[in-house]
Design an enzyme around this catalytic site. Structure first.
Site, short mmCIF file in Angstrom:
data_model
loop_
_atom_site.label_atom_id
_atom_site.label_comp_id
_atom_site.label_asym_id
_atom_site.label_seq_id
_atom_site.Cartn_x
_atom_site.Cartn_y
_atom_site.Cartn_z
N ASP A 8 1.03 -1.40 -0.30
CA ASP A 8 0.09 -0.33 0.23
C ASP A 8 1.38 1.54 -0.28
OD1 ASP A 8 -2.61 1.52 0.39
OD2 ASP A 8 -1.57 1.76 2.64
N ASP A 10 -0.05 5.08 0.73
CA ASP A 10 -0.63 5.93 1.83
C ASP A 10 0.02 5.42 3.67
OD1 ASP A 10 -0.78 7.97 0.69
OD2 ASP A 10 -2.99 7.88 -0.10
N GLY A 45 -7.60 4.53 3.06
CA GLY A 45 -7.37 3.15 2.17
C GLY A 45 -9.16 3.62 0.62
N ARG A 48 -11.21 9.13 -2.67
CA ARG A 48 -11.44 9.91 -3.12
C ARG A 48 -12.61 10.55 -3.04
NH1 ARG A 48 -8.24 13.17 -7.24
NH2 ARG A 48 -7.26 12.42 -6.10
N SER A 115 -5.09 5.58 -4.54
CA SER A 115 -4.85 7.06 -4.82
C SER A 115 -4.20 7.65 -6.72
CB SER A 115 -3.28 7.18 -4.21
OG SER A 115 -3.26 8.75 -4.45
N ASN A 117 -2.88 9.77 -6.78
CA ASN A 117 -1.91 10.42 -6.91
C ASN A 117 -0.45 10.20 -7.28
OD1 ASN A 117 -3.19 13.26 -7.30
ND2 ASN A 117 -3.76 12.47 -5.13
N ASP A 169 -2.39 -0.68 5.81
CA ASP A 169 -2.23 -0.02 6.85
C ASP A 169 -3.76 0.44 7.20
OD1 ASP A 169 -2.62 1.87 5.32
OD2 ASP A 169 -2.56 3.82 6.53
P1 B16 Z 1 -6.55 10.03 -3.21
P2 B16 Z 1 -3.72 3.91 -0.16
C1 B16 Z 1 -5.56 5.94 -0.73
O1 B16 Z 1 -4.47 5.84 -0.27
C2 B16 Z 1 -5.76 6.82 1.02
O2 B16 Z 1 -5.01 5.75 2.49
C3 B16 Z 1 -6.85 7.29 1.07
O3 B16 Z 1 -7.23 8.18 2.46
C4 B16 Z 1 -7.34 8.30 -0.35
O4 B16 Z 1 -8.33 8.54 0.48
C5 B16 Z 1 -6.72 7.82 -1.97
O5 B16 Z 1 -5.87 7.55 -1.83
C6 B16 Z 1 -7.59 8.04 -2.24
O6 B16 Z 1 -6.65 9.29 -2.92
O7 B16 Z 1 -7.74 11.08 -3.31
O8 B16 Z 1 -4.85 10.66 -3.74
O9 B16 Z 1 -6.12 9.40 -4.99
O10 B16 Z 1 -4.01 4.00 1.16
O11 B16 Z 1 -4.52 3.19 -1.03
O12 B16 Z 1 -2.22 3.93 -0.86
MG MG Z 2 -3.04 2.99 3.36
#
Ligand code: B16
Ligand code: MG
Length: 217
Positions: A8, A10, A45, A48, A115, A117, A169
């Site tokens: 993962d 974030d 996780g 958005r 994400s 991003n 996480d």
């Molecule tokens: P973004 P992961 C997730 O990343 C985040 O944990 C989650 O809080 C977020 O809303 C999601 O990515 C979308 O992110 O807005 O940047 O597209 O933990 O799956 O790496």
């Molecule tokens: Mg995460």
């Protein structure tokens, strides 16, 4: 036998979770809701768009699709401002040594993130070259807790699910990995991940031996 590790992003490779929280707090406050750290656990996780739906639901607020699009753009723009200065200094403890150790031991590595991003963040962290495959929120129809992101990563690694270990996480990510038929190492610095097979605080002092000892079938 574990032959590939899917990370993962974030909360595992870097702690951008805190920046997601700050930007969501701002959006929540705009709809008159005080988003606590405990509420925020529900967003980890999760995509958005789904995160916004959870917040609006908690706030008892309702928005049209157009209004939601504006809020999503505002959230991402604030988040991008907060992560603009990310660098290798923001990689979580133990990550680089662990990646180097398991890759030199012959394991394949991938990122499986919700994400959109992710590519930008990996580039800022200078971690892109450590992965054989990267699957992010732009590449899936369903995000965690759906298993799609991890199943796609395993496919790109050319490995069956039972040979993959996911490092996560968030409860949504643990559920996604379990539903993909994979074992899970939880990074448990914020709370309980009750469904993970095993948990550690971070990746410091983790190595191939640890994986073979605790996850080999
Ligand atoms: P973004 P992961 C997730 O990343 C985040 O944990 C989650 O809080 C977020 O809303 C999601 O990515 C979308 O992110 O807005 O940047 O597209 O933990 O799956 O790496
Ligand atoms: Mg995460």
């Amino acid at each position: 036998m574990i032959r590939g590790v899917i990370f993962d992003l974030d909360g595992v490779l870097t702690d951008t979770a805190v920046y997601h929280y700050q930007s969501w707090r701002k959006i929540a406050s705009g709809v008159g809701f005080d988003l606590t750290e405990s509420h925020n656990e529900q967003l980890k996780g999760v995509s958005r768009a789904e995160s916004l739906d959870i917040i609006l639901n908690l706030a008892g607020a309702s928005k049209t699709d157009d209004e939601k699009s504006v809020l999503l753009a505002e959230k991402n723009s604030h988040y991008l401002e907060l992560i603009a200065g990310l660098s290798t200094a923001d990689i979580l403890p133990g990550v680089v040594d662990f990646l180097e150790n398991i890759r030199s031991g012959g394991l394949k590595t991938a990122v499986g993130s919700s994400s959109k991003n992710a590519a930008f963040i990996l580039d800022k962290l200078q971690l892109t070259s450590y992965f054989d495959a990267i699957v992010d929120g732009n590449m899936v129809k369903q995000t965690k807790p759906d298993p799609e992101v991890f199943l796609n990563a395993a496919k790109l690694l050319n490995l069956p699910s039972e040979n993959c270990l996911v490092i996560e996480d968030a409860d949504a990510g643990v559920a996604a990995a379990k539903s993909a038929g994979m074992q899970v190492l939880g990074i448990n610095s914020h709370g309980l991940l009750k469904d993970a097979d095993r948990c550690v605080q971070n990746l410091l002092n983790m190595d191939l031996q640890f994986i073979h000892t605790h996850f080999s079938s």
